[in-house]
Design an enzyme around this catalytic site. Structure first.
Site, mmCIF file in Angstrom:
data_model
loop_
_atom_site.group_PDB
_atom_site.id
_atom_site.type_symbol
_atom_site.label_atom_id
_atom_site.label_comp_id
_atom_site.label_asym_id
_atom_site.label_seq_id
_atom_site.Cartn_x
_atom_site.Cartn_y
_atom_site.Cartn_z
ATOM 1 N N LYS A 83 -2.815 -2.076 -2.824
ATOM 2 C CA LYS A 83 -3.859 -1.194 -2.306
ATOM 3 C C LYS A 83 -3.441 0.226 -2.630
ATOM 4 O O LYS A 83 -2.434 0.727 -2.111
ATOM 5 C CB LYS A 83 -4.054 -1.382 -0.796
ATOM 6 C CG LYS A 83 -5.188 -0.525 -0.224
ATOM 7 C CD LYS A 83 -5.544 -0.928 1.195
ATOM 8 C CE LYS A 83 -6.658 -0.044 1.739
ATOM 9 N NZ LYS A 83 -7.120 -0.467 3.085
ATOM 10 N N GLU A 101 0.834 -1.216 0.000
ATOM 11 C CA GLU A 101 0.000 0.000 0.000
ATOM 12 C C GLU A 101 0.864 1.259 0.000
ATOM 13 O O GLU A 101 1.086 1.859 1.057
ATOM 14 C CB GLU A 101 -0.956 0.022 1.203
ATOM 15 C CG GLU A 101 -1.900 1.222 1.158
ATOM 16 C CD GLU A 101 -2.788 1.342 2.389
ATOM 17 O OE1 GLU A 101 -3.605 2.278 2.431
ATOM 18 O OE2 GLU A 101 -2.660 0.520 3.313
#
Length: 295
Positions: free
Chosen positions: A213, A176
Site C-alpha cells: 500500500k 504500507e
C-alpha cells in the site's frame, strides 16, 4: 469464501479496498468528518460505539455489496464487533468483501526522516485470533517524511521483517511505507523506496506473496515493476490526504494500481443523512473510485 477464493478475489477483482481502520487517535477526526461533535461521547467506549455504528452502516449499505469493493481493512474493535447480526469478518465475506485487519500499534517519533512502527510484542496472538475469525490479511503503516536513504531502507526492512511474522501465521500482509505527499524531494525519494522494496521482494522465499500500500507516486507508473513482481499479490494506493477527485485523477495515471482509500471514500458521508441519501452518496464515491482503479 475460502482462503483461495479470497486470494483470487484480491488478485483479479475489478474493484478496490475500503479502509475502515481509523484507530483511537484518528477516530475523533473521523467522527467529526461524519458530522458527530466531540460532545456526543464522554468515554472511549462511547466513542468507539459511535464509529462502529458508522462502519456498520457502511458495511450494510446496499451499494457496499455491489461487487466494486473487493476488500475492507478493519480496526481491531471493528473485527470484534458485529454487523447485520453476524461477526464483521463473516458479514464482509458474505457480501463478497475480503477482510483485512490493521495490526500496527502506531508510530515512533521521527528519526532519519521516517517514523517506524512501534513494537508489536503481542502480534502472534492477535494474528491467531484474526485468522480464527476469518480474516485474510493485515495492514501496517509507517511513514516517510523526507528523502533519507538510510531511513527509507530501515522503514522497508521493518515492514518486511514484520511481514514475515504475518506470513508465518498464514495471513497476507499489506506493507504500507507511506510517503508523505507533502515531503520535499518526494520524486527522488520514491525511487529510493522502489529500489528498497524490490530488494525485499527479491529476498522473499519462493511462493510467498505480500501486498503493498503506497502513496500515489509523483512519476506515473513508477511502481509498475512492483505490480509485475511475482512476490506481490496486489499494489494498492492510499489517498494520502488528497480529496476524492484529486486521488482518483492521480490513480488513473497508474496502470495496475487500485485504490485503498479512507478519506477519499468517506469524505461526504454524514450521520444525519437518510438511508437513501447515505447509500447514494457512498455509492457515488464507490463508483468513482472503482472506475479510477480499473483504468
Amino acid at each position: 469464501m475460502n482462503h483461495q477464493e479470497m486470494t483470487n478475489r484480491i488478485a483479479t477483482g475489478e474493484g478496490f479496498i475500503a479502509a475502515l481502520d481509523q484507530s483511537g487517535g484518528s477516530t475523533p477526526k473521523a467522527l467529526q468528518g461524519y458530522g458527530v461533535d466531540d460532545g456526543a461521547w464522554s468515554t472511549e467506549d462511547e466513542m468507539f460505539a459511535l464509529i462502529h455504528e458508522m462502519r456498520s452502516r457502511i458495511i450494510e449499505a446496499p451499494c457496499f455489496g455491489n461487487g466494486k469493493v473487493i476488500g475492507a481493512i478493519l480496526f481491531e474493535k471493528t473485527m470484534d464487533g458485529a454487523s447485520g447480526g453476524k461477526p464483521v469478518p463473516e458479514r464482509l465475506a458474505e457480501r463478497g468483501i475480503v477482510p483485512f485487519l490493521k495490526v500496527d500499534k502506531g508510530l515512533e517519533d521521527e528519526t532519519h526522516g521516517v517514523q517506524l512502527m512501534k513494537p508489536m510484542p503481542d502480534l502472534e496472538a492477535l494474528l491467531a485470533r484474526a485468522k480464527a475469525k476469518g480474516v485474510f490479511g493485515t495492514k501496517m503503516r509507517s511513514v516517510i517524511k523526507r528523502n533519507d536513504t538510510a531511513g527509507i531502507r530501515e522503514i522497508v526492512h521493518q515492514q518486511f521483517a514484520e511481514g514475515a511474522r504475518i506470513l508465518a501465521a498464514g495471513l497476507i500482509p499489506i506493507l504500507e511505507p507511506e510517503y508523505d505527499i507533502k515531503a520535499p524531494d518526494r520524486a527522488h525519494g520514491e525511487r529510493v523506496l522502489l529500489d528498497a522494496i524490490r530488494e525485499g521482494l527479491d529476498a522473499l522465499p519462493d511462493g510467498q506473496q505480500v501486498m503493498l500500500k503506497l502513496s500515489i507516486p509523483v512519476e506515473a507508473n513508477l511502481y509498475k515493476p512492483l505490480i509485475d513482481h511475482p512476490g506481490v499479490l496486489r499494489v494498492v494506493a492510499l489517498s494520502g490526504g488528497y480529496s476524492t477527485d484529486e486521488a482518483c485523477a492521480l490513480l488513473e495515471k497508474n496502470k495496475g494500481m487500485i485504490a485503498s482509500f479512507s478519506r477519499g471514500l468517506l469524505q461526504d458521508l454524514r450521520h444525519h443523512q437518510s438511508d437513501e441519501e447515505f447509500d447514494a452518496t457512498l455509492g457515488a464515491a464507490i463508483d468513482q473510485i472503482q472506475a479510477a482503479s480499473i483504468t
